[in-house]
Design a protein around this motif. Structure first.
Motif, PDB file in Angstrom:
ATOM      1  N   LEU A 182       0.826  -1.207   0.000  1.00  0.00           N
ATOM      2  CA  LEU A 182       0.000   0.000   0.000  1.00  0.00           C
ATOM      3  C   LEU A 182       0.858   1.254   0.000  1.00  0.00           C
ATOM      4  CD1 LEU A 182      -2.727  -0.976   2.635  1.00  0.00           C
ATOM      5  CD2 LEU A 182      -2.784  -1.316   0.151  1.00  0.00           C
ATOM      6  N   LEU A 183       0.355   2.302  -0.640  1.00  0.00           N
ATOM      7  CA  LEU A 183       1.041   3.586  -0.626  1.00  0.00           C
ATOM      8  C   LEU A 183       0.938   4.204   0.766  1.00  0.00           C
ATOM      9  CD1 LEU A 183       0.558   3.150  -3.736  1.00  0.00           C
ATOM     10  CD2 LEU A 183       0.346   5.628  -3.909  1.00  0.00           C
ATOM     11  N   ALA A 184       2.017   4.816   1.213  1.00  0.00           N
ATOM     12  CA  ALA A 184       2.004   5.519   2.499  1.00  0.00           C
ATOM     13  C   ALA A 184       1.519   6.945   2.337  1.00  0.00           C
ATOM     14  CB  ALA A 184       3.389   5.500   3.131  1.00  0.00           C
ATOM     15  N   GLU A 185       1.736   7.528   1.173  1.00  0.00           N
ATOM     16  CA  GLU A 185       1.274   8.882   0.909  1.00  0.00           C
ATOM     17  C   GLU A 185       1.165   9.101  -0.594  1.00  0.00           C
ATOM     18  OE1 GLU A 185       5.007  11.758   1.182  1.00  0.00           O
ATOM     19  OE2 GLU A 185       4.660  10.717   3.078  1.00  0.00           O
ATOM     20  N   PRO A 186       0.330  10.045  -1.015  1.00  0.00           N
ATOM     21  CA  PRO A 186       0.089  10.239  -2.451  1.00  0.00           C
ATOM     22  C   PRO A 186       1.329  10.598  -3.251  1.00  0.00           C
ATOM     23  CG  PRO A 186      -1.638  11.295  -1.168  1.00  0.00           C
ATOM     24  CD  PRO A 186      -0.580  10.864  -0.192  1.00  0.00           C
ATOM     25  N   CYS A 208      -6.068  10.519  -1.857  1.00  0.00           N
ATOM     26  CA  CYS A 208      -5.424  10.347  -0.555  1.00  0.00           C
ATOM     27  C   CYS A 208      -4.912   8.913  -0.478  1.00  0.00           C
ATOM     28  CB  CYS A 208      -6.401  10.637   0.578  1.00  0.00           C
ATOM     29  SG  CYS A 208      -7.980   9.749   0.458  1.00  0.00           S
ATOM     30  N   ALA A 209      -4.072   8.640   0.499  1.00  0.00           N
ATOM     31  CA  ALA A 209      -3.543   7.292   0.695  1.00  0.00           C
ATOM     32  C   ALA A 209      -3.882   6.860   2.117  1.00  0.00           C
ATOM     33  CB  ALA A 209      -2.030   7.266   0.468  1.00  0.00           C
ATOM     34  N   LEU A 210      -5.049   6.257   2.271  1.00  0.00           N
ATOM     35  CA  LEU A 210      -5.484   5.791   3.582  1.00  0.00           C
ATOM     36  C   LEU A 210      -4.817   4.459   3.905  1.00  0.00           C
ATOM     37  CD1 LEU A 210      -9.299   6.640   3.280  1.00  0.00           C
ATOM     38  CD2 LEU A 210      -7.456   8.043   4.252  1.00  0.00           C
ATOM     39  N   PRO A 211      -4.633   4.143   5.179  1.00  0.00           N
ATOM     40  CA  PRO A 211      -3.909   2.911   5.548  1.00  0.00           C
ATOM     41  C   PRO A 211      -4.773   1.661   5.445  1.00  0.00           C
ATOM     42  CG  PRO A 211      -4.562   4.082   7.521  1.00  0.00           C
ATOM     43  CD  PRO A 211      -4.969   4.957   6.365  1.00  0.00           C
ATOM     44  N   THR A 212      -5.549   1.565   4.399  1.00  0.00           N
ATOM     45  CA  THR A 212      -6.441   0.431   4.190  1.00  0.00           C
ATOM     46  C   THR A 212      -6.776   0.360   2.703  1.00  0.00           C
ATOM     47  OG1 THR A 212      -8.686  -0.418   4.628  1.00  0.00           O
ATOM     48  CG2 THR A 212      -8.359   1.962   4.767  1.00  0.00           C
TER      49      THR A 212
END
Length: 329
Positions: A182-186, A208-212
């Motif tokens: 998963l991406l940590a940030e855009p 956005c890059a949500l933790p899910t």
């Protein structure tokens, strides 16, 4: 050697020793001065960071107050969303901005699963492509960008559609591999094939890059005019951006109080949402963004944070999900 000559040599020796000692003392004083300055700067930065952490605590308390004020609903009442608040401190000021973080497409929702078993999620990919087209990207480019993102995040090395896996990034002297997580940030988008500076700049306000990897939980009550592409995205092409703006403008002052009320809004006539998309819709905000800038004496500190709150549980505490000592890019 005569006595006079011996005295001259002794005098020269003493003068040489005095000169050497003077040089050493000056060097030591310089080191001491710089050490004191470094210690002072470190103390100033540490103090500024504590101010920023205090702002973070205040933001979490404000989120909890919002939840208790109107249980189950997060609206724009009070002008809190995106508004900067100033707090004076000794020799400086703290500037704090709290904003809703649900009016966006979750970049990680192009996959499903967990850990090292992430596979493409066609619903998320279709939503992302719909967002790109709402932002006036041609359909072919939108599909290529969506496939490239999915291949970057998924765990396998099977190139899908117009995407790229490791072989597409390994070429050249500065080759690298796909993330496979998963991406940590855009800002990580800028490492993916097809995401030029112009593409990223147009896309950044809406992602956005949500933790899910879950689909974005979009709070209908905090959507603003500039968020119309996100609402158009949810309608999967059945709603253009202009109609989406009219729907947002028709929202009651105190927000929609039910999904049925939202679906009866002018402009949504004939628009059908599938069950999974309806499950994305929310009337409260689950994620919030914090941006804090501290200017205190010689120190300047920037803190960015992602905060979660289960809005349907008003008494639940806010929870910090991510913190970085830099601005969001």
């Amino acid at each position: 050697m005569s006595t006079r000559r011996q005295r001259g040599v002794a005098l020269l020796t003493v003068l040489l020793l005095v000169a050497v000692m003077a040089v050493l003392v000056v060097a030591m004083l310089d080191d001491l001065r710089f050490a004191l300055r470094r210690a002072g700067n470190a103390q100033a930065v540490a103090q500024a960071q504590w101010h920023a952490l205090g702002a973070e605590t205040l933001a979490m308390a404000q989120i909890e107050r919002l939840a208790r004020r109107d249980p189950g609903f997060t609206t724009l009442a009070g002008g809190w969303n995106g508004h900067s608040f100033l707090f004076p401190v000794d020799d400086g000021v703290i500037r704090v901005t709290l904003a809703d973080a649900t009016a966006c497409f979750n970049l990680n929702s192009v996959v499903q699963g967990a850990g090292e078993l992430l596979t493409r999620d066609e619903t998320g990919i279709a939503q992302y492509q719909a967002l790109l087209e709402a932002l006036d990207f041609p359909p072919a480019q939108a599909r290529a960008l969506a496939d490239a993102l999915a291949d970057w995040v998924d765990s396998d090395q099977q190139r899908a559609g117009l995407g790229h896996e490791d072989p597409g990034y390994a070429r050249g002297r500065d080759g690298y591999r796909t993330a496979g997580t998963l991406l940590a940030e855009p800002s990580e988008l800028r490492a993916i094939h097809g995401y030029s500076s112009a593409v990223y700049a147009r896309l950044r306000p809406h992602v956005c890059a949500l933790p899910t990897p879950a689909l974005s939980p979009v709070n209908l009550n905090t959507l603003q005019d500039q968020d119309a592409p996100v609402l158009a995205m949810l309608a999967a092409g059945e709603l253009d951006v202009e109609r989406a703006r009219r729907v947002i403008a028709s929202r009651p002052v105190h927000g929609w109080r039910s999904f049925d009320e939202f679906l009866r809004s002018p402009g949504l006539d004939g628009v059908l949402l599938d069950n999974r998309t309806i499950g994305q819709l929310a009337l409260h905000s689950r994620y919030f963004r914090l941006h804090a800038e501290v200017d205190s004496g010689p120190a300047q500190v920037v803190l960015s944070a992602l905060i979660e709150h289960q809005g349907e549980l008003p008494d639940a505490p806010a929870r910090l999900l991510a913190r970085r000592w830099s601005p969001e890019e």
